[in-house]
Structure formats: C-alpha cells, structure tokens
Design an enzyme around this catalytic site. Sequence first.
Site, mmCIF file in Angstrom:
data_model
loop_
_atom_site.group_PDB
_atom_site.id
_atom_site.type_symbol
_atom_site.label_atom_id
_atom_site.label_comp_id
_atom_site.label_asym_id
_atom_site.label_seq_id
_atom_site.Cartn_x
_atom_site.Cartn_y
_atom_site.Cartn_z
ATOM 1 N NE ARG A 145 -3.676 -2.093 2.720
ATOM 2 C CZ ARG A 145 -3.684 -3.051 3.536
ATOM 3 N NH1 ARG A 145 -2.346 -3.416 4.268
ATOM 4 N NH2 ARG A 145 -4.222 -4.161 3.794
ATOM 5 C CE LYS A 169 -6.589 -0.155 4.726
ATOM 6 N NZ LYS A 169 -7.782 -0.453 3.695
ATOM 7 C CG HIS A 238 -4.602 0.973 -4.078
ATOM 8 N ND1 HIS A 238 -3.858 1.049 -2.890
ATOM 9 C CD2 HIS A 238 -5.799 0.048 -3.803
ATOM 10 C CE1 HIS A 238 -4.510 0.476 -2.078
ATOM 11 N NE2 HIS A 238 -5.687 -0.154 -2.467
ATOM 12 N NE ARG A 241 -3.115 -3.108 -1.312
ATOM 13 C CZ ARG A 241 -2.677 -4.258 -0.344
ATOM 14 N NH1 ARG A 241 -1.563 -4.401 -0.176
ATOM 15 N NH2 ARG A 241 -3.807 -4.641 0.249
ATOM 16 C CG HIS A 264 -6.924 -8.290 1.525
ATOM 17 N ND1 HIS A 264 -7.211 -8.664 0.122
ATOM 18 C CD2 HIS A 264 -6.507 -6.864 1.187
ATOM 19 C CE1 HIS A 264 -6.964 -7.349 -0.726
ATOM 20 N NE2 HIS A 264 -6.702 -6.251 0.131
ATOM 21 C CE1 TYR A 273 -6.754 -6.608 -7.130
ATOM 22 C CE2 TYR A 273 -6.984 -7.391 -4.874
ATOM 23 C CZ TYR A 273 -6.673 -6.539 -5.650
ATOM 24 O OH TYR A 273 -6.384 -5.295 -5.084
#
Length: 311
Positions: A145, A169, A238, A241, A264, A273
């Site tokens: 990210r 995150k 992004h 990514r 994730h 994806y």
Amino acid sequence: MNGRITEFIQHLASEKRHSSLTCDSYQQDLQRLAVWLVEQGSAHWRAVNGYDLRRYVANLSRQGLSGRSIARHLSAIRRFYQYLLRERLATDNPALDIRPPKSRRRLPRVADVDQINSLLDASPDDPLEIRDRCMFELMYSSGLRLAELASLNLEAVDRKSGEARVVGKGGKTRILPVGRKALDAIAQWMPVRAELAPEAEAALFVSRRGDRLSHRSIQARLSRWGGVKGADQKLHPHMLRHSFASHMLESSGDLRAVQELLGHADITTTQVYTHLDFQHLARVYDQSHPRARRRNARNHGDQKSGQEGSM
C-alpha cells in the site's frame, strides 16, 4: 426546517469540532432532504417517519446516486435526529433502520504485465528517478500500500534474505518477499540516498531535502514517471498493488496466498481479483474458442458464399 439544520451544523462545528468540509457536506445533504419533504407536504422534522425516508432513498436512487452516496445521506440524517432527540425536538430517529441500496462493486484498474515491465525497465535519467524506480519496483514486487511504502525504514528491508517487514492496517506486521529486480533497485538507490539523507533519518525513501517522502509526493512522482516513460494510462500507487495481486492470482491461482501477501483480514476483499482473472480468461476464450467465434465464422462464410455466387 432550515433553522434546525443551521443549529445542528453550528453544534457540529463548535461542540464536535468537525471540519468545515464535513459540516458543509452535512448541511447540503440535510437541505436536500428538507426541500424534498416540503415538496411532499411535510414541514416538521417531528412528523417524518421511516416510510418517508424510504421514499426519499428511492428518490435518490432514481436520480442516479450510488449506494455509497445514499449511505452518506443517511448517516447525516441519523446524526441530525440524534441531535433533535437530545434537544427534545423529535420523539424517535426514523433513519435508524433505513439501509441504502447496495452499490455494484467497481473492479480495480490494473496494468498488464507487458506494460509494467516496460515501465519498470525504463532507465532513470537522474538521481531522483533512481529513487522513483526503486519505490515502484518495491510496490509491485511486494504489493505494498502507499502508506506501507512511505513508512518503510532502512532496517525494514533485509537485502540478504530478500524480505521486508511491513506494518499494515491496524498496526499489523507481515513479512513479505522482495523480488530480485526490487533488490537490485534498492542497491542502486542506497548510494544516492546516502548523499541526500542525514545519518539520523530512518526513512528508506527520502526527498531531495533528505526527509521522509510524503504520500502526496509518491503519488505525484508515480504519475510523472508514467508520463515520462510512456504509460498509456494514468498511474497511481494502488494500481501497482492491484496489478501485483491480479498477476499473482493469474499465475498461481492461490487466493489464500494472495490474501496473506496483501494483508487482507477478510478473504472476500481479495476475491475481487478473481473477477479480474475471469475477465482475462473470458477474453482469451472469446478470441480462441471456435464456438465462441461462430458469429464471425458465419459472417465470413456468408461473405465467401456471396463471392462464390458472384463468380
């Protein structure tokens, strides 16, 4: 009705210390509702009920607002009614059980492998471009990210083991592999960095002034790189990514592994994806399968028959 809205906005600004941008957004959404309610013959906030708001949501949807935009409207209405309840100007919050329509999830944009290779194989023309190529190689190599790249410190990358320690995150740390091309780019960047950064600076990527590179600067430099090196679409962090994830899934088919690499928490986030991969397979099918091409074949056959008839 606008008087209560004004009081609420003043409450947000003075007591809740919300930004002027947030206050303006709330005010516009609530005034839009007030206008609609007056048109429907309702002139008092206390008289509004859940049925009214469901009709209002349907009206917004017919006007073309997305589910996300309608959710923002409902959030403003709920907050407004919380205020009215506190001030004893309403007896309930009619927006509590109203849900926005689901938006169709937009698929992320990706660059194809050939374009990525072309961009990252382009030669840097100055010291800052050596840094830029290193950043973008690392983003694509490890699926980082923007915030993860910007926060990288020198000790986070182990060039001997080919690994990077990334804080994602929620402060979660993950160890990611770093590809050979990215390691080569880091080796080229380190002597340049030594000339720019003071010894006390921990950041891996620094500006011309020697301090940590900001998110905005990284975005601007990637956009510039794409323009200078001939990208056929606007580049943003992004996208690298997304391209990493799509290309990894296309090659491996291992959704769980891609989830771990991306950091994730929920695999449903990664599943977007699989749709991109299916689109690629569908294009290959349409171009290659003889039954998928029967319309073109039939048209070609019709043309051939016409030519034979004219002979």
